[in-house]
Design an enzyme around this catalytic site. Structure first.
Site, PDB file in Angstrom:
ATOM      1  N   GLU A 174       0.731   5.414  16.203  1.00  0.00           N
ATOM      2  CA  GLU A 174       1.459   6.675  15.954  1.00  0.00           C
ATOM      3  C   GLU A 174       0.796   7.863  16.651  1.00  0.00           C
ATOM      4  OE1 GLU A 174       2.100   7.042  11.709  1.00  0.00           O
ATOM      5  OE2 GLU A 174       3.272   5.204  11.648  1.00  0.00           O
ATOM      6  N   ASN A 215       1.345   1.329  19.134  1.00  0.00           N
ATOM      7  CA  ASN A 215       2.350   1.105  18.091  1.00  0.00           C
ATOM      8  C   ASN A 215       2.856   2.448  17.571  1.00  0.00           C
ATOM      9  OD1 ASN A 215       3.602  -0.800  16.147  1.00  0.00           O
ATOM     10  ND2 ASN A 215       2.327   0.216  14.616  1.00  0.00           N
ATOM     11  N   HIS A 251      11.065   1.037  11.027  1.00  0.00           N
ATOM     12  CA  HIS A 251      11.375   1.371   9.626  1.00  0.00           C
ATOM     13  C   HIS A 251      12.736   2.062   9.630  1.00  0.00           C
ATOM     14  CE1 HIS A 251       7.404   0.279   8.230  1.00  0.00           C
ATOM     15  NE2 HIS A 251       6.869   1.024   9.172  1.00  0.00           N
ATOM     16  N   GLU A 279       6.916  -3.621  12.277  1.00  0.00           N
ATOM     17  CA  GLU A 279       6.895  -3.205  10.861  1.00  0.00           C
ATOM     18  C   GLU A 279       8.313  -3.118  10.300  1.00  0.00           C
ATOM     19  OE1 GLU A 279       4.511   0.337  10.224  1.00  0.00           O
ATOM     20  OE2 GLU A 279       3.003  -0.298  11.685  1.00  0.00           O
ATOM     21  N   ASP A 281      11.536  -2.929   8.353  1.00  0.00           N
ATOM     22  CA  ASP A 281      12.176  -2.939   7.037  1.00  0.00           C
ATOM     23  C   ASP A 281      13.403  -2.033   7.128  1.00  0.00           C
ATOM     24  OD1 ASP A 281      10.970  -0.368   6.789  1.00  0.00           O
ATOM     25  OD2 ASP A 281       9.478  -1.043   5.336  1.00  0.00           O
TER      26      ASP A 281
HETATM   27  C1  XIL Z   1       1.559   2.072   5.062  1.00  0.00           C
HETATM   28  C2  XIL Z   1       1.340   0.994   4.005  1.00  0.00           C
HETATM   29  O1  XIL Z   1       2.473   0.189   3.953  1.00  0.00           O
HETATM   30  C3  XIL Z   1       1.060   1.637   2.663  1.00  0.00           C
HETATM   31  O2  XIL Z   1       0.697   0.639   1.714  1.00  0.00           O
HETATM   32  C4  XIL Z   1      -0.061   2.664   2.778  1.00  0.00           C
HETATM   33  O3  XIL Z   1      -0.215   3.321   1.550  1.00  0.00           O
HETATM   34  C5  XIL Z   1       0.261   3.675   3.861  1.00  0.00           C
HETATM   35  O4  XIL Z   1       0.490   2.984   5.094  1.00  0.00           O
HETATM   36  N1  XIL Z   1       3.348   3.035   9.757  1.00  0.00           N
HETATM   37  C6  XIL Z   1       2.210   2.277   9.884  1.00  0.00           C
HETATM   38  C7  XIL Z   1       1.646   1.605   8.702  1.00  0.00           C
HETATM   39  O5  XIL Z   1       1.738   2.057  11.015  1.00  0.00           O
HETATM   40  O6  XIL Z   1       0.250   1.492   8.758  1.00  0.00           O
HETATM   41  C8  XIL Z   1       2.063   2.263   7.407  1.00  0.00           C
HETATM   42  O7  XIL Z   1       1.628   1.442   6.327  1.00  0.00           O
HETATM   43  C9  XIL Z   1       3.556   2.479   7.378  1.00  0.00           C
HETATM   44  C10 XIL Z   1       3.991   3.347   8.517  1.00  0.00           C
END
Ligand code: XIL
Length: 359
Positions: A174, A215, A251, A279, A281
């Site tokens: 990020e 990422n 996401h 990631e 969802d």
């Molecule tokens: C999130 C986890 O899912 C949570 O459990 C934690 O509290 C915060 O981080 N982008 C990312 C991940 O790259 O590392 C994040 O994970 C979600 C968003």
């Protein structure tokens, strides 16, 4: 004669004997009712994935350590369905490096051991991130050179610890903001833009063969931010920085999946890098309805197909697999039900849809 045929003939003989042949009892002819056959496909996601040489994974965290039968179900579903694993939090700076001279590898090691025992690849997540940094780091006062030394020490120790056991690292996470420029945060503010190149080169020095990824989120479809990400990656490559690929976090919201993911993957691939969905969802506003679950299933199919239909993307990792354990409800209040299995570990329409997309 096959053993199976032998058993059938033996069973027939028993039936004939039991029917009382030759006796005077009235014979009643009935049409046998066929056994009810389930049409559900019980083949696992990883079985279909491995047939086409792709990886399907999940991030895991607390569920892995649930006590009792809950934990057993969690771990067995994970091992049965997936051939890749990501540590949702256990490899982040605050967990793995809680004090300046202390590395705490045990929790992440247990995930890697589980992955190895179950024939799964591991994505390492993540080396350099603006969030989840240990307090000793963020509360300290550091010169630029000290901050560079701390970055190098962290990456070197963690990557070397897992050398040969982790397939890919999210080296920088990020790092581009929504406005398209480098995101302000601990590392950029102390070191300047060179921290990114330093991170990739240090990771490569610590493991000569592991995949090295940038990422990020909101770069999955073609957009102003993904244009910036594209220019960023092209620039790294032009300067000889060792980057293997780009992670599209993914996401999404139900009904909000970009339609240009495949085209975006293709343009990154044309630069010579790989793309992973890292990631995935797809959340919905609660309560869920059958209509939302059906749209979610279609949305999942679209993302998985955008990846696996082309040569550049061989990995889809979900950010969890059961609605029992997901970061969504606490991060986006009122939203949830974002994953493939419900809270009772039952497959949702989204599961079936992903399963058929991997066939
Ligand atoms: C999130 C986890 O899912 C949570 O459990 C934690 O509290 C915060 O981080 N982008 C990312 C991940 O790259 O590392 C994040 O994970 C979600 C968003």
């Amino acid at each position: 004669m096959s053993p199976r045929a032998g058993i059938c003939i033996a069973a027939l003989l028993i039936l004939v004997a039991a029917s009382g042949c030759g006796s005077s009892s009235e014979s009643i002819i009935t049409t046998p009712t066929p056994p009810v056959q389930s049409t559900a496909d019980t083949t696992s996601l990883r079985t279909y994935a491995s047939r086409r040489n792709v990886y399907v994974g999940s991030a895991i965290d607390r569920g892995f350590r649930y006590p009792g039968s809950d934990g057993v179900t969690f771990r067995s579903t994970m091992a049965r369905q997936f051939n890749m694993l990501t540590a949702e939090n256990d490899m982040k700076h605050d967990r793995i490096h809680p004090a300046r001279d202390t590395y705490r590898f045990d929790p992440a090691d247990s995930l890697v051991t589980f992955a190895e025992a179950n024939g799964m690849r591991v994505r390492g997540h993540t080396l350099v991130f603006h969030n989840q940094l240990a307090t000793w780091l963020t509360s300290g006062t550091w010169t630029k050179d000290e901050a560079k030394a701390l970055l190098v020490d962290h990456i070197t120790k963690v990557v070397a610890h897992y050398r040969g056991r982790i397939a890919e690292w999210d080296v920088v996470n990020e790092v581009i903001g929504d406005n398209g420029s480098l995101r302000s945060g601990f590392w950029l503010d102390r070191i300047g833009p060179e921290y990114i190149e330093l991170a990739f080169r240090t990771a490569r020095a610590a493991d000569p063969t592991v995949g090295l990824y940038y990422n990020d989120y909101n770069i999955e479809g073609i957009s102003a931010k993904s244009d910036s990400a594209y220019a960023f990656v092209r620039d790294l490559l032009a300067r000889g920085v060792p980057i293997t690929g780009v992670g599209f976090e993914s996401h999404f919201q139900v009904g909000g999946v970009p339609t240009s993911i495949a085209a975006n993957i293709a343009r990154f691939a044309a630069l010579g890098v790989k793309v992973h969905i890292t990631e995935l969802d797809i959340r919905m506003q609660l309560p869920s309805t059958s209509g939302l679950l059906a749209t979610q299933a279609q949305n999942y199919r679209d993302v998985v197909l955008a990846c696996v239909s082309g040569p550049a993307c061989d990995t889809v990792v979900f950010w969890g697999f059961t609605d029992r354990e997901s970061w969504i409800p606490s991060t986006f209040p009122g939203w949830g039900d974002a994953l493939l299995f419900d809270s009772a570990y039952q497959p949702k329409p989204a599961f079936t849809s992903v399963q058929s997309s991997l066939k």
